[in-house]
Scaffold this active site. Structure first.
Site, PDB file in Angstrom:
ATOM      1  N   HIS A 187      30.090 -26.450  -4.810  1.00 21.21           N
ATOM      2  CA  HIS A 187      29.261 -25.438  -5.483  1.00 21.21           C
ATOM      3  C   HIS A 187      27.834 -25.910  -5.691  1.00 21.21           C
ATOM      4  CE1 HIS A 187      32.484 -22.539  -6.721  1.00 21.21           C
ATOM      5  NE2 HIS A 187      33.193 -23.575  -6.292  1.00 21.21           N
ATOM      6  N   ASP A 243      19.382 -26.383  -7.333  1.00 24.43           N
ATOM      7  CA  ASP A 243      20.587 -25.649  -7.709  1.00 24.43           C
ATOM      8  C   ASP A 243      21.349 -25.285  -6.445  1.00 24.43           C
ATOM      9  OD1 ASP A 243      22.385 -24.381  -9.385  1.00 24.43           O
ATOM     10  OD2 ASP A 243      20.793 -23.449 -10.571  1.00 24.43           O
TER      11      ASP A 243
HETATM   12  P1  ADP Z   1      25.759 -23.198 -13.105  1.00 23.29           P
HETATM   13  O1  ADP Z   1      27.003 -22.981 -12.332  1.00 23.29           O
HETATM   14  O2  ADP Z   1      25.041 -24.459 -12.743  1.00 23.29           O
HETATM   15  O3  ADP Z   1      25.943 -23.110 -14.584  1.00 23.29           O
HETATM   16  P2  ADP Z   1      24.841 -20.520 -12.216  1.00 23.29           P
HETATM   17  O4  ADP Z   1      23.549 -19.833 -12.499  1.00 23.29           O
HETATM   18  O5  ADP Z   1      25.281 -20.465 -10.806  1.00 23.29           O
HETATM   19  O6  ADP Z   1      24.708 -22.027 -12.740  1.00 23.29           O
HETATM   20  O7  ADP Z   1      25.985 -19.861 -13.064  1.00 23.29           O
HETATM   21  C1  ADP Z   1      25.928 -19.756 -14.451  1.00 23.29           C
HETATM   22  C2  ADP Z   1      26.877 -18.663 -14.898  1.00 23.29           C
HETATM   23  O8  ADP Z   1      27.115 -18.846 -16.290  1.00 23.29           O
HETATM   24  C3  ADP Z   1      26.288 -17.277 -14.708  1.00 23.29           C
HETATM   25  O9  ADP Z   1      27.283 -16.376 -14.311  1.00 23.29           O
HETATM   26  C4  ADP Z   1      25.770 -16.937 -16.091  1.00 23.29           C
HETATM   27  O10 ADP Z   1      25.791 -15.559 -16.399  1.00 23.29           O
HETATM   28  C5  ADP Z   1      26.714 -17.687 -16.983  1.00 23.29           C
HETATM   29  N1  ADP Z   1      25.989 -18.082 -18.201  1.00 23.29           N
HETATM   30  C6  ADP Z   1      24.862 -18.769 -18.279  1.00 23.29           C
HETATM   31  N2  ADP Z   1      24.440 -18.864 -19.571  1.00 23.29           N
HETATM   32  C7  ADP Z   1      25.344 -18.208 -20.289  1.00 23.29           C
HETATM   33  C8  ADP Z   1      25.481 -17.915 -21.679  1.00 23.29           C
HETATM   34  N3  ADP Z   1      24.577 -18.284 -22.573  1.00 23.29           N
HETATM   35  N4  ADP Z   1      26.554 -17.239 -22.055  1.00 23.29           N
HETATM   36  C9  ADP Z   1      27.477 -16.849 -21.153  1.00 23.29           C
HETATM   37  N5  ADP Z   1      27.385 -17.064 -19.835  1.00 23.29           N
HETATM   38  C10 ADP Z   1      26.337 -17.727 -19.402  1.00 23.29           C
HETATM   39  O1  F6P Z   2      28.491 -25.138 -10.746  1.00 20.25           O
HETATM   40  C1  F6P Z   2      28.408 -26.344 -11.331  1.00 20.25           C
HETATM   41  C2  F6P Z   2      29.401 -26.636 -12.456  1.00 20.25           C
HETATM   42  O2  F6P Z   2      29.782 -27.958 -12.417  1.00 20.25           O
HETATM   43  C3  F6P Z   2      30.632 -25.790 -12.389  1.00 20.25           C
HETATM   44  O3  F6P Z   2      31.627 -26.483 -11.752  1.00 20.25           O
HETATM   45  C4  F6P Z   2      30.929 -25.487 -13.816  1.00 20.25           C
HETATM   46  O4  F6P Z   2      31.313 -24.161 -13.912  1.00 20.25           O
HETATM   47  C5  F6P Z   2      29.608 -25.670 -14.540  1.00 20.25           C
HETATM   48  O5  F6P Z   2      28.816 -26.449 -13.714  1.00 20.25           O
HETATM   49  C6  F6P Z   2      29.795 -26.192 -15.940  1.00 20.25           C
HETATM   50  O6  F6P Z   2      29.969 -27.588 -16.009  1.00 20.25           O
HETATM   51  P1  F6P Z   2      31.152 -28.316 -16.797  1.00 20.25           P
HETATM   52  O7  F6P Z   2      32.410 -27.885 -16.152  1.00 20.25           O
HETATM   53  O8  F6P Z   2      30.869 -29.758 -16.640  1.00 20.25           O
HETATM   54  O9  F6P Z   2      31.080 -27.849 -18.216  1.00 20.25           O
END
Ligand code: ADP
Ligand code: F6P
Length: 482
Positions: free
Chosen positions: A156, A371
């Site tokens: 991912h 990212d």
């Molecule tokens: P990562 O996987 O690194 O966290 P992404 O942007 O791909 O980054 O995915 C983050 C996901 O988590 C998105 O679907 C987003 O809506 C969700 N997310 C981020 N911040 C919040 C929050 N404050 N509350 C709930 N969901 C969140």
């Molecule tokens: O997408 C990156 C990621 O490591 C996901 O596997 C996971 O949903 C998110 O970041 C949150 O991280 P963690 O599982 O360490 O709380």
């Protein structure tokens, strides 16, 4: 054929629809719904070793198998090797990687533990799909236990240039174990190319064949096995998300937020509190924007939602302190009795509440330093009102940039370019906003999480070769060698 998903985090549906922040859970949950499958992972519980258990939870047609981590495993596997070594290196932050052998053996031990538990539940016809950097050696461990199933792997997060990967001690051993998977998926073509460049450089002299299949996948012939590698960018259901956002815009929560803006434009950022997201740099760009475009003071509010993540790790703690200090400084510098320039919040919100906030925001500010994909960028665009859409400002270093060419693409390290993109977004005429939105949404609507999951699983099920062009990758190998 039954599907077994494996990932460190598992998302079990709750009645309240509450959501932990994290992209992996968001895309895998709908994938599992399509199959009568099993999702296997960590329970989220850390317990003394003697009390570690594995439990099974049944919800409709889906089964969740959850294993606890012992305190030692959590320290060495999760906080240690996965999140203090692999995470920074995969995000190009080799300066933050803290390697030690104990964490590496903890990482291997947990992969062994997962392999033991999986071997108990996997039937020979099951399709196994393993996710993310926590489980790079899992297929190898499963093969050692005699499993011959088809096993896919999806990363991912980014796969960086080989020069970064080779900083990892014992990288050859760890990454060679990826070759025990049948299909290896990455977020973008750039990640695939980095991986192939790495394999070619490291396996030079050994008997590896690298071919490009006509379906854009790369085929590795190694040790009598064929491994396929391809880009499978994760997506979201844009139509469902727009519907959700439209509904949420009428909710008392979103209405209250909009009223509190008192007619000011809203800029929104939504990210886990992670150093890969470029939050200090983003806030500093906002500061520069208020300095250089004083007419916008008191006319715009920047809402940054950043739920805490991995707070037991020092870098994350430091980041939380740094951000509070920067937000405080900017608010102190520009704020007025009736206006706070930055609203900085550390809590999680429901997916629906976020959708409504995205729709209310004139600008989506998504500026990670690196990212794998970034789903927030896709959610922001999907949530917009097509008649009067907001503008996405997106880091060119997010995987999503490949599909969002019509966002305002910025270099997050260059505060001036981000500040002027903010001014440009706020001043952008409706016709340009619509054009940009239409182009992006057209591309995003082709790739929901369903389509993503189905594409990967179809590829994993049909492993026959479509046709190859041996030349292109061999030429790359030669140019790499010179
Ligand atoms: P990562 O996987 O690194 O966290 P992404 O942007 O791909 O980054 O995915 C983050 C996901 O988590 C998105 O679907 C987003 O809506 C969700 N997310 C981020 N911040 C919040 C929050 N404050 N509350 C709930 N969901 C969140
Ligand atoms: O997408 C990156 C990621 O490591 C996901 O596997 C996971 O949903 C998110 O970041 C949150 O991280 P963690 O599982 O360490 O709380």
């Amino acid at each position: 054929m039954r599907l077994i998903l494996v990932s460190n985090r598992v998302s079990i549906p709750t009645d309240s629809g509450s959501q932990r922040a994290g992209g992996l859970e968001v895309v895998l949950a709908p994938t599992l719904k399509r199959y009568e499958g099993v999702w296997f992972g960590w329970s989220g519980q850390v317990v003394p070793r003697a009390q570690v258990t594995t439990k099974t939870i049944q919800k409709s047609a889906q089964t969740y198998v959850l294993t606890d981590l012992s305190e030692e495993d959590h320290k060495e596997f999760y906080r240690g090797f996965a999140n203090s070594v692999l995470w920074p290196i995969l995000h190009y932050r080799i300066d933050l990687a803290e390697f030690n052998r104990r964490d590496l053996s903890g990482y291997m031990r947990v992969n062994d533990l997962f392999a033991d538990e999986l071997a108990k539940v996997a039937l020979s016809a099951d399709l196994l799909w393993v996710h993310d950097y926590h489980f790079i050696p899992l297929a190898d461990k499963l093969r050692e236990r005699g499993l011959t199933n088809r096993i896919g792997f999806f990363l991912h997060v980014p796969f960086p240039a080989p020069e970064f990967i080779t900083v990892l001690p014992h990288h050859e051993r760890l990454l060679s174990s990826l070759l025990q998977y049948d299909l290896i998926g990455f977020q973008t073509d750039g990640d695939v190319q980095n991986f192939i460049r790495y394999v070619i450089a490291e396996k030079r002299g050994s008997n590896i064949g690298v071919f490009e299949a006509t379906n854009k996948q790369v085929v590795l012939n190694f040790d009598g096995r064929q491994i396929r590698v391809g880009a499978f960018p994760v997506g979201i259901d844009t139509v469902e998300f727009e519907r959700r956002a439209r509904r949420a815009a009428q909710s008392s929560f979103v209405k209250e937020v909009v009223e509190s803006l008192d007619g000011r434009a809203l800029i929104i950022g939504v990210d886990r509190l992670d150093y890969s997201k470029g939050l200090p740099q983003r806030m500093e760009a906002v500061e520069l924007f208020f300095s250089n475009w004083p007419d916008w003071r008191n006319k715009v509010t920047y809402l940054q939602i950043a739920p805490k993540s991995r707070s037991e790790i020092e870098e994350y703690l430091e980041l939380a302190q740094t951000l509070s200090a920067i937000a405080g400084r900017i608010n102190g510098k520009f704020g007025e009795a009736a206006w706070t320039p930055i609203r900085y919040i550390n809590r999680a919100y429901s997916r629906t509440a976020l959708a409504g906030l995205y729709r209310a925001a004139r600008v989506g500010l998504v500026t990670p330093l690196r990212d794998g994909m970034n789903l927030v960028a896709k959610e922001y665009v999907s949530a917009q009102n097509a008649e009067d859409p907001g503008v996405l400002i997106l880091s060119r270093f997010a995987g999503a940039a490949a599909e969002c060419r019509d966002a305002l693409l910025v270099n997050p390290f260059d505060a001036e370019s981000v500040a002027s993109a903010i001014a440009r977004a706020l001043e952008m005429p409706l016709s340009e906003r619509r054009d940009r939105y239409n182009h992006i949404i057209q591309t995003l609507s082709l790739n929901s999480s369903d389509v993503w999951g189905a594409r990967f699983l179809r590829s994993l099920e049909q492993l026959e070769l479509v046709g190859t062009n041996a030349e292109s990758w061999e030429r790359l190998a030669m140019s790499d060698a010179t």
